[in-house]
Motif scaffolding. Structure first.
Motif, PDB file in Angstrom:
ATOM      1  N   LEU A  69       0.827  -1.206   0.000  1.00  0.00           N
ATOM      2  CA  LEU A  69       0.000   0.000   0.000  1.00  0.00           C
ATOM      3  C   LEU A  69       0.861   1.255   0.000  1.00  0.00           C
ATOM      4  O   LEU A  69       0.529   2.248  -0.664  1.00  0.00           O
ATOM      5  N   GLN A  70       1.993   1.213   0.695  1.00  0.00           N
ATOM      6  CA  GLN A  70       2.889   2.362   0.707  1.00  0.00           C
ATOM      7  C   GLN A  70       3.536   2.564  -0.668  1.00  0.00           C
ATOM      8  O   GLN A  70       3.675   3.698  -1.134  1.00  0.00           O
ATOM      9  N   LEU A  71       3.918   1.479  -1.323  1.00  0.00           N
ATOM     10  CA  LEU A  71       4.481   1.584  -2.667  1.00  0.00           C
ATOM     11  C   LEU A  71       3.469   2.197  -3.640  1.00  0.00           C
ATOM     12  O   LEU A  71       3.824   3.035  -4.483  1.00  0.00           O
ATOM     13  N   ILE A  72       2.219   1.802  -3.498  1.00  0.00           N
ATOM     14  CA  ILE A  72       1.163   2.348  -4.360  1.00  0.00           C
ATOM     15  C   ILE A  72       0.945   3.821  -4.059  1.00  0.00           C
ATOM     16  O   ILE A  72       0.803   4.649  -4.974  1.00  0.00           O
ATOM     17  N   ALA A  73       0.945   4.179  -2.784  1.00  0.00           N
ATOM     18  CA  ALA A  73       0.792   5.590  -2.400  1.00  0.00           C
ATOM     19  C   ALA A  73       1.950   6.423  -2.933  1.00  0.00           C
ATOM     20  O   ALA A  73       1.749   7.548  -3.432  1.00  0.00           O
ATOM     21  N   ASP A  74       3.164   5.888  -2.856  1.00  0.00           N
ATOM     22  CA  ASP A  74       4.330   6.610  -3.373  1.00  0.00           C
ATOM     23  C   ASP A  74       4.208   6.813  -4.887  1.00  0.00           C
ATOM     24  O   ASP A  74       4.527   7.891  -5.409  1.00  0.00           O
ATOM     25  N   TYR A  75       3.758   5.789  -5.577  1.00  0.00           N
ATOM     26  CA  TYR A  75       3.568   5.903  -7.027  1.00  0.00           C
ATOM     27  C   TYR A  75       2.558   7.011  -7.347  1.00  0.00           C
ATOM     28  O   TYR A  75       2.775   7.822  -8.263  1.00  0.00           O
ATOM     29  N   ARG A  76       1.486   7.064  -6.599  1.00  0.00           N
ATOM     30  CA  ARG A  76       0.429   8.055  -6.872  1.00  0.00           C
ATOM     31  C   ARG A  76       0.871   9.482  -6.564  1.00  0.00           C
ATOM     32  O   ARG A  76       0.271  10.437  -7.077  1.00  0.00           O
ATOM     33  N   GLN A  77       1.895   9.633  -5.757  1.00  0.00           N
ATOM     34  CA  GLN A  77       2.410  10.968  -5.446  1.00  0.00           C
ATOM     35  C   GLN A  77       3.029  11.624  -6.680  1.00  0.00           C
ATOM     36  O   GLN A  77       3.018  12.854  -6.821  1.00  0.00           O
ATOM     37  N   THR A  78       3.559  10.815  -7.578  1.00  0.00           N
ATOM     38  CA  THR A  78       4.293  11.370  -8.716  1.00  0.00           C
ATOM     39  C   THR A  78       3.728  10.976 -10.081  1.00  0.00           C
ATOM     40  O   THR A  78       4.287  11.329 -11.110  1.00  0.00           O
ATOM     41  N   ASN A  79       2.622  10.219 -10.080  1.00  0.00           N
ATOM     42  CA  ASN A  79       2.029   9.762 -11.335  1.00  0.00           C
ATOM     43  C   ASN A  79       0.514   9.930 -11.293  1.00  0.00           C
ATOM     44  O   ASN A  79      -0.117   9.693 -10.262  1.00  0.00           O
ATOM     45  N   SER A  80      -0.045  10.315 -12.411  1.00  0.00           N
ATOM     46  CA  SER A  80      -1.499  10.359 -12.498  1.00  0.00           C
ATOM     47  C   SER A  80      -2.027   8.944 -12.729  1.00  0.00           C
ATOM     48  O   SER A  80      -1.406   8.140 -13.425  1.00  0.00           O
ATOM     49  N   VAL A  81      -3.158   8.647 -12.124  1.00  0.00           N
ATOM     50  CA  VAL A  81      -3.789   7.338 -12.262  1.00  0.00           C
ATOM     51  C   VAL A  81      -5.150   7.547 -12.917  1.00  0.00           C
ATOM     52  O   VAL A  81      -5.998   8.251 -12.364  1.00  0.00           O
ATOM     53  N   PRO A  82      -5.381   6.996 -14.103  1.00  0.00           N
ATOM     54  CA  PRO A  82      -6.636   7.259 -14.807  1.00  0.00           C
ATOM     55  C   PRO A  82      -7.842   6.701 -14.069  1.00  0.00           C
ATOM     56  O   PRO A  82      -7.791   5.607 -13.502  1.00  0.00           O
ATOM     57  N   LYS A  83      -8.919   7.472 -14.075  1.00  0.00           N
ATOM     58  CA  LYS A  83     -10.195   6.982 -13.555  1.00  0.00           C
ATOM     59  C   LYS A  83     -11.019   6.472 -14.723  1.00  0.00           C
ATOM     60  O   LYS A  83     -11.190   7.154 -15.727  1.00  0.00           O
ATOM     61  N   ILE A  84     -11.536   5.268 -14.570  1.00  0.00           N
ATOM     62  CA  ILE A  84     -12.369   4.653 -15.592  1.00  0.00           C
ATOM     63  C   ILE A  84     -13.824   4.771 -15.158  1.00  0.00           C
ATOM     64  O   ILE A  84     -14.170   4.381 -14.034  1.00  0.00           O
ATOM     65  N   TYR A  85     -14.649   5.330 -16.022  1.00  0.00           N
ATOM     66  CA  TYR A  85     -16.087   5.352 -15.742  1.00  0.00           C
ATOM     67  C   TYR A  85     -16.838   5.017 -17.018  1.00  0.00           C
ATOM     68  O   TYR A  85     -16.703   5.709 -18.027  1.00  0.00           O
ATOM     69  N   ARG A  86     -17.601   3.969 -16.971  1.00  0.00           N
ATOM     70  CA  ARG A  86     -18.478   3.564 -18.073  1.00  0.00           C
ATOM     71  C   ARG A  86     -19.863   3.324 -17.492  1.00  0.00           C
ATOM     72  O   ARG A  86     -20.031   2.520 -16.576  1.00  0.00           O
ATOM     73  N   ASN A  87     -20.840   4.015 -18.020  1.00  0.00           N
ATOM     74  CA  ASN A  87     -22.194   3.981 -17.458  1.00  0.00           C
ATOM     75  C   ASN A  87     -22.945   2.738 -17.929  1.00  0.00           C
ATOM     76  O   ASN A  87     -23.887   2.800 -18.712  1.00  0.00           O
ATOM     77  N   VAL A  88     -22.526   1.603 -17.421  1.00  0.00           N
ATOM     78  CA  VAL A  88     -23.127   0.316 -17.759  1.00  0.00           C
ATOM     79  C   VAL A  88     -24.268   0.041 -16.779  1.00  0.00           C
ATOM     80  O   VAL A  88     -24.151   0.325 -15.591  1.00  0.00           O
ATOM     81  N   LYS A  89     -25.360  -0.531 -17.272  1.00  0.00           N
ATOM     82  CA  LYS A  89     -26.477  -0.924 -16.418  1.00  0.00           C
ATOM     83  C   LYS A  89     -26.417  -2.427 -16.153  1.00  0.00           C
ATOM     84  O   LYS A  89     -26.077  -3.203 -17.043  1.00  0.00           O
ATOM     85  N   PRO A  90     -26.740  -2.882 -14.940  1.00  0.00           N
ATOM     86  CA  PRO A  90     -27.185  -2.122 -13.781  1.00  0.00           C
ATOM     87  C   PRO A  90     -26.043  -1.633 -12.882  1.00  0.00           C
ATOM     88  O   PRO A  90     -26.262  -0.874 -11.960  1.00  0.00           O
ATOM     89  N   ILE A  91     -24.802  -2.081 -13.153  1.00  0.00           N
ATOM     90  CA  ILE A  91     -23.669  -1.717 -12.303  1.00  0.00           C
ATOM     91  C   ILE A  91     -22.605  -1.066 -13.177  1.00  0.00           C
ATOM     92  O   ILE A  91     -22.039  -1.714 -14.060  1.00  0.00           O
ATOM     93  N   PRO A  92     -22.308   0.220 -12.963  1.00  0.00           N
ATOM     94  CA  PRO A  92     -21.299   0.895 -13.796  1.00  0.00           C
ATOM     95  C   PRO A  92     -19.884   0.395 -13.504  1.00  0.00           C
ATOM     96  O   PRO A  92     -19.621  -0.251 -12.488  1.00  0.00           O
ATOM     97  N   LEU A  93     -18.991   0.725 -14.422  1.00  0.00           N
ATOM     98  CA  LEU A  93     -17.561   0.626 -14.163  1.00  0.00           C
ATOM     99  C   LEU A  93     -17.117   1.957 -13.564  1.00  0.00           C
ATOM    100  O   LEU A  93     -17.275   3.004 -14.194  1.00  0.00           O
TER     101      LEU A  93
END
Length: 244
Positions: A33-57
């Motif tokens: 979790l710390q390695l992931i947090a460190d990565y996010r400090q210096t890199n953008s992480v894309p958010k995926i959103y797809r409006n799928v029914k009944p449960i979106p991505l």
């Protein structure tokens, strides 16, 4: 890392999945979790959103290309889990040739979900790194009606869509609900087990590692569109490539 609790091969073949608690320790989870947090400090992480029914991505993803080049500890874990699965199943499965897909880190914020789907690959392992309220995986083991030699056909996609319908699942399926817990490993026949992720209901993000394996030279005809759909935040006008 603890391999002692893995169930019998016969049981896995019958159920299509197995769970192992404490596959890695709390200390190992915290380190990742710390390695992931460190990565996010210096890199953008894309958010995926797809409006799928009944449960979106709705989730953030660090894909396999980024992991291989910048978080080698996770890449090493991907290879270690491969050996565990091969020893258990007595098969020679391999990391996917498509590096972007093979190993991902999924980060799901409050309200985030993941649509009903089958995986393109034969075996998927999910390793949970933290505990959150909500974010349970809903799983229908060995549920898929698969057409021989026609896994990616249009008729197969019609069958898949019908099986995902709520009334069909209630009549013909048996749902398993799995709560996120640090160090919990879920291994499943991803292309046979219908699954989705319920909404995360607290502020803390749900973080897990998704690892995909298959036979050598496995071919996925939906590769290019599906990769854009699942790993890129760019606009996507077409339907879900798995079921179009």
């Amino acid at each position: 890392m603890n391999n002692s609790q893995i169930t019998s091969l016969k049981e896995f073949q019958t159920t299509g999945y197995f769970l192992q608690e404490n596959f890695i320790s709390q200390t190992e989870c915290d380190s990742l979790l710390q390695l992931i947090a460190d990565y996010r400090q210096t890199n953008s992480v894309p958010k995926i959103y797809r409006n799928v029914k009944p449960i979106p991505l709705s989730y953030f993803v660090i894909d396999g290309k980024r992991i291989q080049s910048q978080i080698p500890e996770v890449q090493k874990l991907y290879e270690t889990v491969n050996q565990v699965i091969n020893n258990f199943t007595n098969k020679q499965l391999f990391p996917l040739q498509d590096i972007q897909v093979g190993c991902n880190i999924n980060i799901t914020e409050k309200g985030g979900t993941y649509r009903w789907h089958y995986d393109r690959n034969a075996i998927t392992a999910l390793l949970y790194l933290n505990k959150v309220d909500g974010g349970e995986i809903q799983l229908y083991p060995n549920y898929r009606i698969t057409l021989p030699e026609a896994k990616f056909s249009r008729f197969q996609s019609v069958i898949d869509r019908v099986q995902q319908l709520s009334f069909f699942r209630q009549i013909f399926g048996k749902q398993i609900m799995i709560k996120p817990q640090p160090g919990l490993l879920l291994v499943m026949a991803g292309d046979k087990c219908l699954h989705s992720v319920r909404p995360v209901t607290e502020e803390k993000e749900r973080i897990n590692i998704v690892m995909a394996y298959d036979l050598p030279n496995a071919n996925f005809v939906v590769k290019n569109q599906l990769n854009t759909y699942l790993y890129s935040s760019e606009k996507f006008d077409s339907k879900d490539p798995n079921y179009s």
